[in-house]
Scaffold this motif. Structure first.
Motif, short mmCIF file in Angstrom:
data_model
loop_
_atom_site.label_atom_id
_atom_site.label_comp_id
_atom_site.label_asym_id
_atom_site.label_seq_id
_atom_site.Cartn_x
_atom_site.Cartn_y
_atom_site.Cartn_z
N SER A 84 1.27 14.87 36.74
CA SER A 84 2.50 14.25 37.24
C SER A 84 2.69 14.54 38.72
N GLU A 85 2.13 15.66 39.20
CA GLU A 85 2.24 15.99 40.62
C GLU A 85 1.42 15.03 41.48
N ASP A 86 0.42 14.36 40.86
CA ASP A 86 -0.40 13.42 41.60
C ASP A 86 0.30 12.08 41.83
N GLN A 87 1.40 11.84 41.13
CA GLN A 87 2.09 10.56 41.19
C GLN A 87 3.10 10.54 42.34
N GLU A 88 2.98 9.54 43.21
CA GLU A 88 3.95 9.38 44.28
C GLU A 88 5.28 8.87 43.73
N VAL A 89 5.20 8.08 42.68
CA VAL A 89 6.41 7.61 41.98
C VAL A 89 6.22 7.94 40.51
N PRO A 90 7.29 8.04 39.73
CA PRO A 90 7.16 8.35 38.30
C PRO A 90 6.24 7.37 37.60
N PHE A 91 5.45 7.88 36.68
CA PHE A 91 4.52 7.05 35.93
C PHE A 91 5.27 6.02 35.09
#
Length: 372
Positions: A84-91
């Motif tokens: 989840s830390e890799d996501q710039e916006v929520p999945f």
């Protein structure tokens, strides 16, 4: 498809048998068909997982069974997910209900160098997706949740039951048959999304089983037995066997194409490629299972697995025509094929074969247009 090295003293490759073998059907005491209950975990690089993704699309099950995509790089711990830390916006969970889990596939018309892409690259919806059910970092976490004492390899595909929170099945051929069985058809609201009613029709089952047997052993698994050979004489035997059986497939498809020419005329045959398949002018699971090997052949197996007697595009005109027809004319095949995942995975995940991890740029394009 996880750690592939299982060679013994004879230098030959041995494939692991799948561990979870349950079925989904109305008669099963636990695993009943339902919309949204089951989740599919795949690698876009793995041909075994790819066949389940294709079948999910052909059977109109995209809104019924969600998908998560592992990262293309398989390290010493196996497959991993983006975090989840890799996501710039929520999945966006809705992306799991797309044809390939929402991954952005390769633009075949662009030059796409890969040297700047690190093995730990974490581009959301490009390198992979998060695991949305438990936010797990590793595919192995799903195996241990199913069985804390699990001690074998962590392979894809994985068909997961959200209700009992366990793996239902991790054998691709059985998942393919499950998706095809019709047990989910009642949940498909848009019946036009069902491209093929039955990939395993009763009247063709004997022929399908016969073709599957020798294609699997000699081509699907044959490229691995060639590439993972640890002795010269074993490699020479296996690679020769691969091309012997590709010749056999070529003869079948040549004959089928001639039959179409006879039926429609040479000038019109290109308009009737919806009848150009391995068996009886019908798209079956044989085509699905062979496609996932053939589409990888020129981009990776030729050089990485040393299957280099010739390429499909140069040496097998009728297999090549069949391949292009499936890729370009059926979204279930073309839009689930990601050449970047394929090339990056094989070249970076097998250091005993390719210790420097250099990823090939060719062939370009990865697949030719229909008229080429």
């Amino acid at each position: 498809m996880s750690k592939q090295w299982a060679s013994k003293d004879d230098g030959a490759f041995k494939r692991q048998v799948s561990s979870f073998r349950e079925n989904i059907c109305h008669e099963h005491p636990i695993y009943k068909p339902a919309k949204g209950r089951y989740w599919l975990y795949v690698s876009l690089a793995c041909p075994w997982a790819h066949r389940t993704l294709i079948t999910r699309a052909l059977k109109g099950l995209i809104p019924i069974i969600g998908v998560s995509i592992v990262h293309w790089h398989m390290d010493e711990k196996g497959w991993r997910f983006l975090t989840s830390e890799d996501q710039e916006v929520p999945f966006d969970i809705n992306k799991a209900s797309t044809i390939n889990g929402g991954i952005e596939t390769t633009n075949l018309n662009e030059y796409t160098p890969t040297g700047h892409i690190a093995n730990d690259s974490s581009r959301p919806m490009i390198d992979g997706t998060i695991e949305p059910l438990y936010i797990y970092k590793r595919l192995s976490d799903l195996y241990y949740k199913s069985n804390p004492d699990y001690s074998a390899r962590f392979t894809v595909p994985v068909l997961w039951d959200k209700e009992t929170q366990t793996i239902v099945n991790n054998e691709s051929a059985e998942i393919l048959r499950m998706f095809n069985s019709g047990v989910f058809d009642e949940f498909v609201e848009d019946k036009s999304s069902i491209v093929v009613k039955d990939l395993y029709p009763t009247k063709l089952q004997k022929d399908i089983d016969e073709l599957n047997t020798w294609i699997y052993d000699n081509i699907n698994n044959g490229v691995y037995k060639s590439g993972f050979s640890e002795k010269q004489e074993v490699y020479e035997k296996e690679v020769t066997n691969v091309f012997f059986h590709l010749d056999k497939v070529e003869r079948i498809l040549h004959e089928n194409y001639k039959n179409l020419e006879t039926k429609y005329g040479k000038a019109e045959v290109s308009k009737h490629l919806d009848e150009y398949f391995l068996l009886n002018n019908t798209l079956t699971e044989v085509d699905v299972r062979l496609y996932t090997t053939i589409v990888r052949f020129d981009p990776i197996y030729v050089q990485h697995f040393k299957c280099n007697f010739t390429t499909i595009r140069a040496g097998y005109p009728f297999i090549h025509k069949w391949l292009k027809n499936l890729y370009w004319n059926y979204d279930a095949f073309g839009k689930t094929t990601d050449f970047n995942h394929i090339k990056l995975h094989y070249s970076r995940s097998h250091p005993r074969i390719n210790p420097l991890g250099i990823t090939p740029l060719g062939p370009k394009p990865d697949i030719l247009q229909m008229n080429e």
